[in-house]
Design an enzyme around this catalytic site. Structure first.
Site, mmCIF file in Angstrom:
data_model
loop_
_atom_site.group_PDB
_atom_site.id
_atom_site.type_symbol
_atom_site.label_atom_id
_atom_site.label_comp_id
_atom_site.label_asym_id
_atom_site.label_seq_id
_atom_site.Cartn_x
_atom_site.Cartn_y
_atom_site.Cartn_z
ATOM 1 N N GLU A 1 39.203 47.692 41.943
ATOM 2 C CA GLU A 1 39.372 47.679 40.489
ATOM 3 C C GLU A 1 38.463 48.664 39.764
ATOM 4 O OE1 GLU A 1 38.704 43.914 38.442
ATOM 5 O OE2 GLU A 1 37.027 43.433 39.740
ATOM 6 N N HIS B 1 45.837 42.394 65.144
ATOM 7 C CA HIS B 1 47.231 41.935 65.191
ATOM 8 C C HIS B 1 48.141 42.806 64.327
ATOM 9 C CE1 HIS B 1 46.207 38.414 67.541
ATOM 10 N NE2 HIS B 1 45.163 38.239 66.743
ATOM 11 N N TRP C 1 45.905 45.386 24.816
ATOM 12 C CA TRP C 1 46.306 45.555 26.221
ATOM 13 C C TRP C 1 47.821 45.442 26.196
ATOM 14 C CZ3 TRP C 1 48.809 42.829 30.168
ATOM 15 C CH2 TRP C 1 48.612 43.335 31.465
ATOM 16 N N ARG D 1 38.664 43.113 26.307
ATOM 17 C CA ARG D 1 39.901 42.333 26.363
ATOM 18 C C ARG D 1 41.148 43.204 26.365
ATOM 19 N NH1 ARG D 1 39.356 36.899 25.249
ATOM 20 N NH2 ARG D 1 41.516 36.827 24.599
ATOM 21 N N GLU E 1 37.408 39.462 48.348
ATOM 22 C CA GLU E 1 36.754 39.707 47.059
ATOM 23 C C GLU E 1 36.136 41.118 47.033
ATOM 24 O OE1 GLU E 1 36.549 39.055 44.173
ATOM 25 O OE2 GLU E 1 34.607 39.732 43.471
ATOM 26 N N CYS F 1 43.918 41.511 24.821
ATOM 27 C CA CYS F 1 43.940 41.849 23.408
ATOM 28 C C CYS F 1 42.787 41.115 22.717
ATOM 29 C CB CYS F 1 45.227 41.489 22.690
ATOM 30 S SG CYS F 1 46.658 42.350 23.321
ATOM 31 N N LYS G 1 39.848 41.988 30.659
ATOM 32 C CA LYS G 1 38.954 40.944 31.167
ATOM 33 C C LYS G 1 39.639 39.588 31.275
ATOM 34 C CE LYS G 1 34.932 39.218 32.312
ATOM 35 N NZ LYS G 1 34.567 39.436 33.718
ATOM 36 N N LYS H 1 36.796 44.056 44.241
ATOM 37 C CA LYS H 1 35.726 44.725 43.494
ATOM 38 C C LYS H 1 35.849 46.237 43.632
ATOM 39 C CE LYS H 1 34.673 42.510 41.410
ATOM 40 N NZ LYS H 1 34.980 41.122 41.193
ATOM 41 N N ASN I 1 48.006 38.238 19.665
ATOM 42 C CA ASN I 1 47.641 38.217 21.083
ATOM 43 C C ASN I 1 48.558 37.193 21.738
ATOM 44 O OD1 ASN I 1 46.342 38.119 23.566
ATOM 45 N ND2 ASN I 1 44.706 36.790 22.836
ATOM 46 N N GLY I 2 49.224 37.585 22.815
ATOM 47 C CA GLY I 2 50.129 36.642 23.477
ATOM 48 C C GLY I 2 51.494 37.276 23.683
HETATM 49 O O1 M6R Z 1 38.788 34.477 33.662
HETATM 50 P P1 M6R Z 1 39.247 34.221 35.057
HETATM 51 O O2 M6R Z 1 38.130 33.934 36.002
HETATM 52 O O3 M6R Z 1 40.287 33.120 35.116
HETATM 53 O O4 M6R Z 1 39.958 35.542 35.526
HETATM 54 C C1 M6R Z 1 40.644 35.614 36.742
HETATM 55 C C2 M6R Z 1 40.892 37.049 37.158
HETATM 56 O O5 M6R Z 1 41.670 37.703 36.216
HETATM 57 C C3 M6R Z 1 39.587 37.819 37.363
HETATM 58 O O6 M6R Z 1 38.759 37.182 38.292
HETATM 59 C C4 M6R Z 1 39.881 39.251 37.853
HETATM 60 O O7 M6R Z 1 40.406 39.219 39.141
HETATM 61 C C5 M6R Z 1 38.596 40.096 37.781
HETATM 62 N N1 M6R Z 1 38.854 41.337 37.124
HETATM 63 C C6 M6R Z 1 38.029 40.461 39.088
HETATM 64 O O8 M6R Z 1 36.830 41.138 38.998
#
Ligand code: M6R
Length: 583
Positions: free
Chosen positions: A472, A488, A72, A28, A465, A2, A578, A469, A96-97
Site C-alpha cells: 500500500e 506447493h 475519495w 479520508r 500483513e 470522504c 483511511k 504494508k 459522504n456515502g
Molecule cells: O478502520 P478499519 O480498521 O476497520 O480499517 C480496515 C482496513 O481498511 C484497514 O486496516 C486497511 O487495510 C489499512 N489501510 C491497512 O494499513
C-alpha cells in the site's frame, strides 16, 4: 472515506477554518476538495479543485458559515465537475456515502428536463432537496423527505440560500458536532475538531442537526421531533493528531508504538472479563474485520487456539454473508477495527444484532458506530491514527486480543507480564540505529518488482500483513504465504535475486527459506537469532507467544523507507483512504 467539515460562528473566518479542517481530514480522501461559503450578501459561492488539499493556500472571502469536502471518488471520475460541493438551485450540499438508487431518481428528473453537471450520486440529492424546497417544504423537511428516498449510507451537510444556518444529517456515515463557546463545527472525524473544542455531540443514525452560531438543534430524521443530545468530552489532544517534528504521520505512528502498546493493555480486569464472558457464554464465535484489522484477527485466532484452546472463526467482513446462516442468538461476533466505521463490518454487525448475536467491538475511535452498537466495547487506546497505513492501531489490537486469550485461559496476569515485556522490548527496538539497519535493507530491495514473505503459526498472518504494508505504501508487488505452502506452487515465481522476507527462525521455517534460497532468492530474516540462510538480518527481540507483535514493527519501518526512498507519500497512498465507509 470522504472528509466533511462545516463551521458556523460569528466573524468572518468560516471559509478559512473549513479549509484547515479539511486539511486535517485529508486522510479520508484526497482525490479532490471543495468549499462553499455563504457571503454577507446571502449568495453561496463555491471553490473547488482536483488534487490534494494539503498544499492549497487561499484566503477565503469573509463568511460566518461554510461547508467543505475532501473526496475519495466513488460515483464519477476525479474531475472538477464531480468534486463536492454540488449546487442545485438554492441548495448546496456535500455528501459522504453512497446513494444506491440514485440512477432511478436521476432518470426521473432527467425525464422532467433537468440537466446534471456531474456524474455523482450527490448532485441527485442536491436536486431532490432543492425540488422539495421549491415545493414549499422547509430545509429540514426537504432533507427528511429526501432521506426517505435514499437507500444506502450517508452523511450530508446542506447550506441553502435564504435560510440561515447549516443542516447535517446522518444514516450510517459518521458525523460529530463540535461545541465551541461562540460557534459550532461539524466533522466526519474527531481529529479535525480538536483544535477548536473537545466537547462534542455524536449524531446517531437517522438524526439531523441545524447549527447556527453556538446553537445546535437536534431532531429525528424520520419524524422531525426535537431530540436532546448528551455532550461528551473527548480525551484525545490536538498534539496527538499532529505530526510534530516527524516528516510523515506513518513514521510518527510507528514510533508512537513505544508507548501505545502499554496504553493498549492498560484496561482494568473487569472490562476484559466482561468481554471474555461474552465469548464464554457463546456457542460459536466469529472475528469480523477488513484489511489489516483482519490480519490482527487472524493472529488472534492463533492466540486463542494456543493460549485458551478456543476456536474462533475469522472471516473478512465482505465474505461474511456466506456464513451468516450460522449467526444466531448464541453467537458472539468480535469486530476489530481502527475506525469503527468500516461499512462491510458495520453491516454484518447490524444484521448480526438483529439475529440476536452478541457483539464485542475493539475500536480505536472510542465513540465510533461500532463502539456504540456493541454489547461490550474495548477501546484500543492507540490515539489518533492518521496515516492510511495502519501501524500503532494494529499492534494495539493484537495486544488486546492476546490479553483476551489469556483472560479466557484464566491467566490474565501472565498475559500482562508477557505483553509488558514485549512493550519494553519494542520501546528499546525502535531507535535511529535500528532505523539505519532497516534503511540499508530497504536500499537493497528498492528497485525490485516483487517480493515474498513467509511465516508460520501466528507469523503467517503477519506475513499477510507485511504484504499489505509494503504494497500500500511502496507499490511493490508483495505477497505473504504460510512458510510451508510456498513449495506447493508459488515457488515457481522465485528467480535469481527475488527478495523474500522470512519471519521467524524456527527450524521448519529456516528449511523453507533454504528451499527458496537454493533457487536464487535473496533471504531477509526478521527474527531473534541470525541464521546462516539469511543474506540480511533484522533482529527482533524474542517475545515468546507475543512474537507476532514484535515482528511486524521492522516491516512497518521497511515499508515506510521503501516508500520514502521511492519519493512516495506514505501517508496518502494512491487510490486509498483511511476509513472505508462504503461497501
Ligand atoms: O478502520 P478499519 O480498521 O476497520 O480499517 C480496515 C482496513 O481498511 C484497514 O486496516 C486497511 O487495510 C489499512 N489501510 C491497512 O494499513
Amino acid at each position: 472515506m470522504c472528509g466533511i467539515f462545516a463551521v458556523s460562528l460569528p466573524g468572518n473566518e468560516a471559509g478559512n477554518l473549513v479549509l484547515e479542517g479539511l486539511k486535517k481530514l485529508e486522510y479520508r480522501g484526497y482525490d479532490s476538495w471543495g468549499v462553499a461559503i455563504r457571503q454577507d450578501s446571502g449568495e453561496i459561492i463555491l471553490r473547488k479543485d482536483v488534487g490534494k488539499i494539503k498544499d492549497v493556500q487561499i484566503q477565503f472571502e469573509m463568511s460566518g458559515e461554510a461547508i467543505g469536502h475532501t473526496r475519495w471518488a466513488t460515483h464519477g471520475g476525479v474531475t472538477m465537475a464531480n468534486a463536492h460541493p454540488h449546487q442545485v438551485g438554492k441548495v448546496t450540499l456535500v455528501h459522504n456515502g453512497i446513494f444506491e438508487n440514485y440512477l432511478d431518481v436521476k432518470s426521473k428528473y432527467q425525464d422532467e428536463g433537468m440537466g446534471f453537471r456531474s456524474d455523482t450520486d450527490t448532485e441527485v440529492i442536491a436536486c431532490m432537496v432543492n425540488d422539495f424546497l421549491e415545493k414549499g417544504m422547509s430545509v429540514a423537511g426537504a432533507i427528511r423527505h429526501s432521506a426517505e428516498v435514499i437507500q444506502g449510507r450517508f452523511s450530508l451537510l446542506v447550506i441553502a440560500e435564504g435560510f440561515p444556518g447549516i443542516y447535517a444529517a446522518r444514516r450510517g456515515s459518521p458525523l460529530i458536532i463540535g461545541r465551541g463557546e461562540t460557534g459550532t463545527f461539524i466533522a466526519s472525524d474527531i481529529p479535525a475538531l480538536l483544535e477548536h473544542t473537545n466537547v462534542v455531540n455524536y449524531l446517531d443514525d437517522d438524526e439531523m442537526v441545524h447549527i447556527e452560531g453556538n446553537k445546535a438543534e437536534f431532531s429525528s430524521l424520520i419524524s422531525g421531533d426535537v431530540i436532546e443530545k448528551r455532550e461528551v468530552a473527548v480525551s484525545w489532544k490536538a498534539e496527538q493528531a499532529s505530526k510534530g517534528d516527524y516528516q510523515h504521520f506513518m513514521i510518527k505512528e510507528i514510533f508512537d508504538q513505544k508507548k501505545t502498546l502499554r496504553d493498549a493493555i492498560d484496561h482494568d480486569d473487569e472490562k476484559l472479563h466482561e468481554a471474555v464472558e461474552l465469548l464464554q457464554k457463546s456457542n460459536g464465535a466469529y472475528f469480523v474485520a477488513c484489511g489489516t484489522a483482519h490480519k490482527a484477527a487472524m493472529c488472534a485466532e492463533y492466540y486463542f487456539a494456543e493460549i485458551s484452546g478456543r476456536k474462533i472463526n475469522v472471516v473478512p467482513a465482505s465474505e461474511m454473508p456466506s456464513f451468516e446462516r450460522f449467526i444466531n442468538d448464541k453467537t458472539a461476533i468480535i469486530a476489530v477495527s481502527q475506525s469503527g466505521e468500516t461499512a462491510d463490518v458495520l453491516e454484518i454487525l447490524e444484521r448480526g444484532k438483529k439475529a440476536g448475536a452478541k457483539i464485542l467491538a475493539l475500536t480505536n475511535v472510542e465513540s465510533s458506530s461500532m463502539a456504540r452498537l456493541a454489547d461490550v466495547h474495548i477501546p484500543i487506546n492507540a490515539g489518533p491514527e492518521k496515516a492510511v497505513a495502519s501501524t500503532k492501531a494494529t499492534t494495539a489490537q493484537m495486544a488486546i486480543l492476546f490479553l483476551l486469550a489469556y483472560a479466557d485461559a484464566g491467566k490474565l496476569n501472565l498475559g500482562r507480564e508477557i505483553l509488558s515485556g514485549t512493550a519494553s522490548a519494542i520501546n528499546d527496538l525502535i531507535n535511529p540505529r535500528y532505523e539505519n539497519y532497516v534503511k540499508d535493507v530497504a536500499g537493497k530491495i528498492l528497485n525490485q518488482k516483487s517480493l515474498f514473505i513467509i511465516g508460520r503459526g501466528s507469523l503467517f498472518p503477519m506475513a499477510l500483513e507485511s504484504a499489505i504494508k509494503i504494497q500500500e505504501v511502496s507499490y511493490i508487488h508483495a505477497q505473504g504465504f504460510p512458510a510451508g505452502e510456498l513449495k506447493h506452487g508459488p515457488i515457481a515465481l522465485i528467480e535469481e535475486g527475488v527478495p523474500c522476507l522470512v519471519l521467524g527462525d524456527d527450524q521448519d521455517t529456516l528449511s523453507n527459506a533454504m528451499e527458496i534460497k537454493s533457487r536464487g532468492a535473496h533471504i531477509i530474516g526478521i527474527a531473534p537469532k541470525r541464521a546462516e540462510v539469511f543474506d540480511d538480518w533484522l533482529k527482533v527481540p524474542d517475545c515468546g507467544q507475543a512474537q507476532s507483535i514484535a515482528t511486524i514493527v521492522p516491516v512497518q519501518l521497511l515499508a515506510y523507507y521503501l516508500a520514502t526512498f521511492k519519493g512516495l507519500d506514505p501517508d496518502m497512498p494512491r487510490n486509498l483512504a483511511k476509513s472505508v465507509t462504503v461497501k
